[in-house]
Design a protein around this motif. Structure first.
Motif, PDB file in Angstrom:
ATOM      1  N   CYS A 268       0.841  -1.183   0.000  1.00 37.73           N
ATOM      2  CA  CYS A 268       0.000   0.000   0.000  1.00 37.73           C
ATOM      3  C   CYS A 268       0.882   1.240   0.000  1.00 37.73           C
ATOM      4  CB  CYS A 268      -0.900   0.011   1.236  1.00 37.73           C
ATOM      5  SG  CYS A 268      -1.893   1.507   1.403  1.00 37.73           S
ATOM      6  N   THR A 269       0.624   2.167  -0.911  1.00 37.73           N
ATOM      7  CA  THR A 269       1.347   3.425  -0.928  1.00 37.73           C
ATOM      8  C   THR A 269       0.435   4.533  -0.424  1.00 37.73           C
ATOM      9  OG1 THR A 269       0.714   3.931  -3.198  1.00 37.73           O
ATOM     10  CG2 THR A 269       2.745   2.692  -2.878  1.00 37.73           C
ATOM     11  N   THR A 270       1.009   5.538   0.191  1.00 35.09           N
ATOM     12  CA  THR A 270       0.220   6.634   0.751  1.00 35.09           C
ATOM     13  C   THR A 270       0.229   7.847  -0.168  1.00 35.09           C
ATOM     14  OG1 THR A 270       2.155   7.396   1.982  1.00 35.09           O
ATOM     15  CG2 THR A 270       0.653   5.913   3.111  1.00 35.09           C
ATOM     16  N   THR A 271       0.824   7.716  -1.345  1.00 38.56           N
ATOM     17  CA  THR A 271       0.835   8.822  -2.296  1.00 38.56           C
ATOM     18  C   THR A 271      -0.162   8.539  -3.405  1.00 38.56           C
ATOM     19  OG1 THR A 271       2.607   7.781  -3.576  1.00 38.56           O
ATOM     20  CG2 THR A 271       3.258   9.326  -1.850  1.00 38.56           C
ATOM     21  N   SER A 272      -0.638   9.560  -4.038  1.00 47.92           N
ATOM     22  CA  SER A 272      -1.561   9.400  -5.147  1.00 47.92           C
ATOM     23  C   SER A 272      -1.340  10.531  -6.136  1.00 47.92           C
ATOM     24  CB  SER A 272      -3.018   9.415  -4.651  1.00 47.92           C
ATOM     25  OG  SER A 272      -3.306  10.648  -4.016  1.00 47.92           O
ATOM     26  N   ASP A 273      -1.757  10.327  -7.356  1.00 42.56           N
ATOM     27  CA  ASP A 273      -1.682  11.374  -8.371  1.00 42.56           C
ATOM     28  C   ASP A 273      -2.803  12.375  -8.117  1.00 42.56           C
ATOM     29  OD1 ASP A 273       0.462  10.146  -9.640  1.00 42.56           O
ATOM     30  OD2 ASP A 273      -0.864   8.880 -10.850  1.00 42.56           O
ATOM     31  N   LEU A 274      -2.417  13.633  -7.924  1.00 41.92           N
ATOM     32  CA  LEU A 274      -3.395  14.668  -7.644  1.00 41.92           C
ATOM     33  C   LEU A 274      -3.834  15.339  -8.936  1.00 41.92           C
ATOM     34  CD1 LEU A 274      -1.819  16.358  -4.483  1.00 41.92           C
ATOM     35  CD2 LEU A 274      -3.578  14.601  -4.586  1.00 41.92           C
ATOM     36  N   ALA A 302     -13.466  10.053  -8.667  1.00 45.78           N
ATOM     37  CA  ALA A 302     -13.776  10.157  -7.240  1.00 45.78           C
ATOM     38  C   ALA A 302     -15.040   9.381  -6.923  1.00 45.78           C
ATOM     39  CB  ALA A 302     -13.965  11.624  -6.856  1.00 45.78           C
ATOM     40  N   PRO A 303     -15.065   8.673  -5.783  1.00 47.70           N
ATOM     41  CA  PRO A 303     -16.271   7.920  -5.436  1.00 47.70           C
ATOM     42  C   PRO A 303     -17.441   8.842  -5.218  1.00 47.70           C
ATOM     43  CG  PRO A 303     -14.733   7.983  -3.587  1.00 47.70           C
ATOM     44  CD  PRO A 303     -14.006   8.548  -4.776  1.00 47.70           C
ATOM     45  N   ALA A 304     -18.579   8.448  -5.720  1.00 48.57           N
ATOM     46  CA  ALA A 304     -19.775   9.275  -5.611  1.00 48.57           C
ATOM     47  C   ALA A 304     -20.509   8.981  -4.316  1.00 48.57           C
ATOM     48  CB  ALA A 304     -20.699   9.033  -6.795  1.00 48.57           C
ATOM     49  N   VAL A 305     -20.826  10.022  -3.559  1.00 47.43           N
ATOM     50  CA  VAL A 305     -21.650   9.891  -2.368  1.00 47.43           C
ATOM     51  C   VAL A 305     -22.791  10.880  -2.522  1.00 47.43           C
ATOM     52  CG1 VAL A 305     -21.764  10.086   0.135  1.00 47.43           C
ATOM     53  CG2 VAL A 305     -19.674   9.242  -0.955  1.00 47.43           C
TER      54      VAL A 305
END
Length: 312
Positions: A268-274, A302-305
């Motif tokens: 698991c990485t804690t970075t993501s492409d912004l 992005a997940p929809a809520v």
């Protein structure tokens, strides 16, 4: 077979059953001396009640290993110090900490009691900090050591009534990363292992507490693209990566989070492409945000809520 952890002393919290018990046995099999910490109770072969920590310690000793039981609470700062001192009193040192103790109090955040929230944060977040805080100085005295925390991964999926649990696990991840940076100079490696769906009492409590199991399973299958409902893995699938991190070969690895899926190991990485968007005129207006944000969120994945407004 050579035992790679001969002479090492390990504290395993939450070791009275489940994943913690599996860790205690796996470390003992490699020659480590074990402090089995747990608050729970068990029933021995004669029907007498004993601490679950004592029951697991007895199993290890019966198998030819060395182990003692400890029943102090990780949630209390001073009691956590006593857990580490049990290792020193019984075996003269401390080399390994598996901060595994955990609990859940299932409730939606807007329905949770203050006590439910505090109970979960106390065991997971405070408990991990307390144990790391008191273990690290003892490991420094020995020239190094290994700390393994037990994390969890939301994977962009909503698990009902686990807000307090997820918040506490997020805190554990931060503690792990900071401790890895701060303790590397002392020869202490710090990593987190995220169990997948595992056959434990906590997992059973979660599934039993679901209001709509069928909908949850259907949503999980769709999200994880599973053809069928996967069986929970046995607790013994989790410790091998942790034991490896305690060996001379594994100790150079620090600041990592390993994710288990049955016997499979992921990273698991804690970075993501912004993804950024800029206002067309240098300053955002509410009208432009209304026009652009929904499409941007969709394109960014992005997940929809969906929230239903009740305001007039």
């Amino acid at each position: 077979m050579s035992k790679r952890l001969d002479g090492k002393v390990a504290v395993v919290t939450g070791a009275g059953r489940g994943i913690g018990r599996a860790y205690a046995h796996a470390l003992a099999a490699e020659g480590a001396k074990i402090v089995v910490n747990d608050l729970g109770a068990a029933v021995d072969g004669s029907g007498r009640e004993e601490s679950s920590a004592a029951a697991v310690a007895r199993e290890i000793v019966a198998g030819g290993g060395q182990a003692v039981a400890d029943t102090h609470s990780v949630a209390d700062f001073d009691s956590a110090e006593m857990i580490m001192q049990t290792a020193v009193s019984a075996f003269g040192r401390l080399d390994i900490l598996v901060a595994n103790a955990g609990n859940i109090r299932m409730a939606a955040l807007h329905e949770s009691s203050r006590g439910d929230w505090q109970d979960v944060m106390a065991v997971h977040a405070d408990g991990t900090f307390n144990c790391v805080r008191h273990a690290a100085p003892l490991m420094r005295e020995n020239g190094g050591g290994t700390i393994i925390t037990t994390g969890d991964l939301a994977q962009g999926f909503y698990y009902p009534k686990l807000g307090s649990y997820r918040a506490a696990k997020a805190a554990i991840l931060v503690v792990t990363l900071y401790a890895a940076h701060e303790l590397s100079q002392f020869g202490i490696n710090v990593n987190s292992v995220f169990p997948g769906t595992t056959s434990t009492r906590m997992a059973e409590a979660f599934f039993d507490g679901l209001d709509d199991k069928e909908s949850f399973y259907a949503d999980a299958k769709e999200h994880f693209q599973a053809d069928s409902e996967a069986a929970a893995a046995e607790p013994e699938t989790v410790p091998p990566i942790g034991v490896y991190l305690c060996t001379d070969e594994g100790r150079p690895i620090t600041g990592r989070s390993f994710v288990m899926d049955g016997p499979d190991i992921g990273l698991c990485t804690t970075t993501s492409d912004l993804s950024f968007i800029a206002p067309s005129t240098g300053t955002w207006t509410t009208e432009e945000l209304i026009a652009r944000i929904p499409e941007w969120l969709t394109s960014a994945g992005a997940p929809a809520v969906a929230a239903t407004s009740t305001h007039n």
